[in-house]
Design a protein around this motif. Structure first.
Motif, short mmCIF file in Angstrom:
data_model
loop_
_atom_site.label_atom_id
_atom_site.label_comp_id
_atom_site.label_asym_id
_atom_site.label_seq_id
_atom_site.Cartn_x
_atom_site.Cartn_y
_atom_site.Cartn_z
N GLU A 155 78.62 90.25 28.51
CA GLU A 155 77.18 90.52 27.93
C GLU A 155 76.06 90.86 28.62
O GLU A 155 74.87 91.35 27.83
N ILE A 156 76.13 90.24 30.05
CA ILE A 156 74.45 90.24 30.68
C ILE A 156 74.94 92.19 30.55
O ILE A 156 74.05 92.64 30.85
N VAL A 157 76.15 92.45 31.41
CA VAL A 157 76.31 93.30 31.26
C VAL A 157 75.74 94.67 30.88
O VAL A 157 75.02 95.96 30.89
N LEU A 158 76.56 94.21 28.76
CA LEU A 158 76.03 94.73 28.04
C LEU A 158 73.97 94.90 27.88
O LEU A 158 73.97 96.20 27.46
N LEU A 159 73.90 94.05 28.06
CA LEU A 159 72.63 93.79 27.12
C LEU A 159 71.81 94.37 28.67
O LEU A 159 70.80 95.45 28.76
N ARG A 160 71.94 94.65 30.14
CA ARG A 160 71.34 95.33 30.94
C ARG A 160 71.93 96.42 31.42
O ARG A 160 70.69 97.48 31.28
N VAL A 161 72.66 96.95 31.16
CA VAL A 161 73.27 98.38 31.32
C VAL A 161 72.85 99.18 30.39
O VAL A 161 72.38 100.43 30.14
N ALA A 162 73.77 98.69 29.24
CA ALA A 162 74.55 99.63 27.87
C ALA A 162 72.88 99.74 26.54
O ALA A 162 71.89 100.48 26.23
N VAL A 163 72.15 98.88 26.98
CA VAL A 163 70.67 98.01 26.22
C VAL A 163 69.69 98.67 26.90
O VAL A 163 68.65 98.89 26.28
N GLY A 164 69.89 98.08 28.12
CA GLY A 164 68.67 98.82 29.10
C GLY A 164 67.75 97.26 29.25
O GLY A 164 66.16 97.78 29.43
N LEU A 165 67.91 96.41 28.67
CA LEU A 165 66.74 95.20 28.54
C LEU A 165 66.87 94.52 30.14
O LEU A 165 67.54 94.88 31.05
N SER A 166 65.36 93.97 30.56
CA SER A 166 65.05 93.42 31.62
C SER A 166 65.26 92.67 32.09
O SER A 166 66.14 91.41 30.93
N ALA A 167 65.71 91.49 33.35
CA ALA A 167 66.33 90.64 33.24
C ALA A 167 65.39 89.41 33.22
O ALA A 167 66.45 87.79 32.34
N GLU A 168 64.70 89.85 32.29
CA GLU A 168 64.00 88.25 31.77
C GLU A 168 64.22 88.33 30.57
O GLU A 168 64.72 87.50 30.04
N GLU A 169 64.36 89.90 29.77
CA GLU A 169 64.86 89.32 28.50
C GLU A 169 65.86 88.89 28.63
O GLU A 169 66.79 88.04 27.83
N VAL A 170 67.02 88.96 29.25
CA VAL A 170 68.50 88.81 29.06
C VAL A 170 68.47 87.33 29.68
O VAL A 170 68.77 86.65 28.70
N GLY A 171 67.97 87.34 30.11
CA GLY A 171 67.60 85.48 30.64
C GLY A 171 67.27 85.17 29.46
O GLY A 171 67.39 84.07 28.64
N ALA A 172 66.26 85.31 28.54
CA ALA A 172 66.19 84.41 27.08
C ALA A 172 66.76 84.69 26.06
O ALA A 172 67.10 83.49 25.80
N ILE A 173 68.07 85.75 26.63
CA ILE A 173 69.04 85.71 25.44
C ILE A 173 69.86 84.79 25.30
O ILE A 173 70.58 84.34 24.87
N VAL A 174 70.35 84.59 26.66
CA VAL A 174 71.24 83.94 27.55
C VAL A 174 71.57 82.43 28.07
O VAL A 174 72.09 81.69 28.22
N GLY A 175 70.24 81.94 28.27
CA GLY A 175 69.49 81.48 28.80
C GLY A 175 69.50 80.78 29.98
O GLY A 175 70.51 79.46 30.25
N MET A 176 69.14 82.07 30.84
CA MET A 176 69.39 81.67 32.37
C MET A 176 68.28 82.34 32.68
O MET A 176 67.57 82.85 32.12
N SER A 177 67.95 82.01 34.29
CA SER A 177 67.19 81.97 34.89
C SER A 177 66.58 84.21 35.51
O SER A 177 67.81 84.26 34.81
N PRO A 178 66.37 84.71 35.02
CA PRO A 178 65.91 86.22 35.35
C PRO A 178 66.85 86.68 36.68
O PRO A 178 67.67 87.17 37.24
N ALA A 179 66.09 85.10 37.75
CA ALA A 179 67.30 85.28 38.92
C ALA A 179 68.78 84.99 38.69
O ALA A 179 69.40 85.99 39.22
N ALA A 180 69.23 83.91 38.11
CA ALA A 180 70.45 84.25 37.64
C ALA A 180 71.16 85.22 36.93
O ALA A 180 72.36 85.21 37.19
N VAL A 181 70.25 86.31 35.96
CA VAL A 181 71.25 86.78 35.20
C VAL A 181 71.00 88.01 36.48
O VAL A 181 72.16 88.75 36.44
#
Length: 192
Positions: free
Chosen positions: A142-168
């Motif tokens: 999910e993280i790879v798809l949201l970061r690479v395919a969709v192009g979201l930032s680590a902060e945005e992905v973190g909010a989606i998956v419930g993780m900190s940006p650093a953990a993402v």
């Protein structure tokens, strides 16, 4: 791209401004299409199912938009949670409906689509990439798809998956390293 959607546009859309709703859909649709294509891949050499699911997500967003309330997370988190549910529904439906469907009648005019060889190569590459992604744990995929395919930032992905940006970022790094080790030379022969 969803990250470009500002809070004022979302607020206006929530309050029924049709122009704001149209602009909002224009902003979110390309990212949703990439996400759905990344999760669902091609069926029969086409992205029809993924594109249909992206359209369903847009409709679902419109239906629930009047009830949307800001809860301290980006609007993208709201949208991609809906998308994740719609993708899961489509995957379940595909398993249920895995029967062969009849083909349409022959075309009257030449088809401008890629030929059988190009479709076979693209389908094979998509199948290989999908198989590699499916070897990742769900969260990493999910993280790879949201970061690479969709192009979201680590902060945005973190909010989606419930993780900190650093953990993402760490999970993405581990996922990409795992994909590189799994792929090995398997994809080199396809590159042209």
């Amino acid at each position: 791209m969803i990250r470009a959607v500002d809070a004022e546009l979302v607020r206006r859309a929530v309050h029924g401004d049709r122009a704001a709703m149209a602009e909002l859909l224009t902003d979110i649709r390309p990212g949703l299409v990439r996400y759905c294509r990344g999760r669902l891949g091609r069926v029969g050499g086409a992205y029809t199912t993924a594109d249909d699911v992206a359209q369903e997500v847009c409709l679902a967003v419109l239906r629930v938009l009047p009830r949307y309330q800001e809860q301290g997370v980006p609007f993208a988190a709201f949208v991609y949670r809906i998308a994740a549910h719609k993708v899961a529904d489509a995957q379940r439906a595909a398993v249920r409906d895995s029967a062969v469907t009849p083909t349409d009648s022959p075309l009257e005019e030449p088809d401008a689509a890629p030929g059988p060889e190009a479709q076979a190569v693209a389908t094979d590459l998509a199948r290989r990439l999908s198989a590699l992604l499916n070897q990742l744990p769900d969260a990493q995929r999910e993280i790879v798809l949201l970061r690479v395919a969709v192009g979201l930032s680590a902060e945005e992905v973190g909010a989606i998956v419930g993780m900190s940006p650093a953990a993402v970022r760490m999970a993405q790094s581990r996922a990409l390293a795992r994909l590189r080790s799994l792929a090995g030379d398997a994809l080199d022969e396809v590159a042209a």
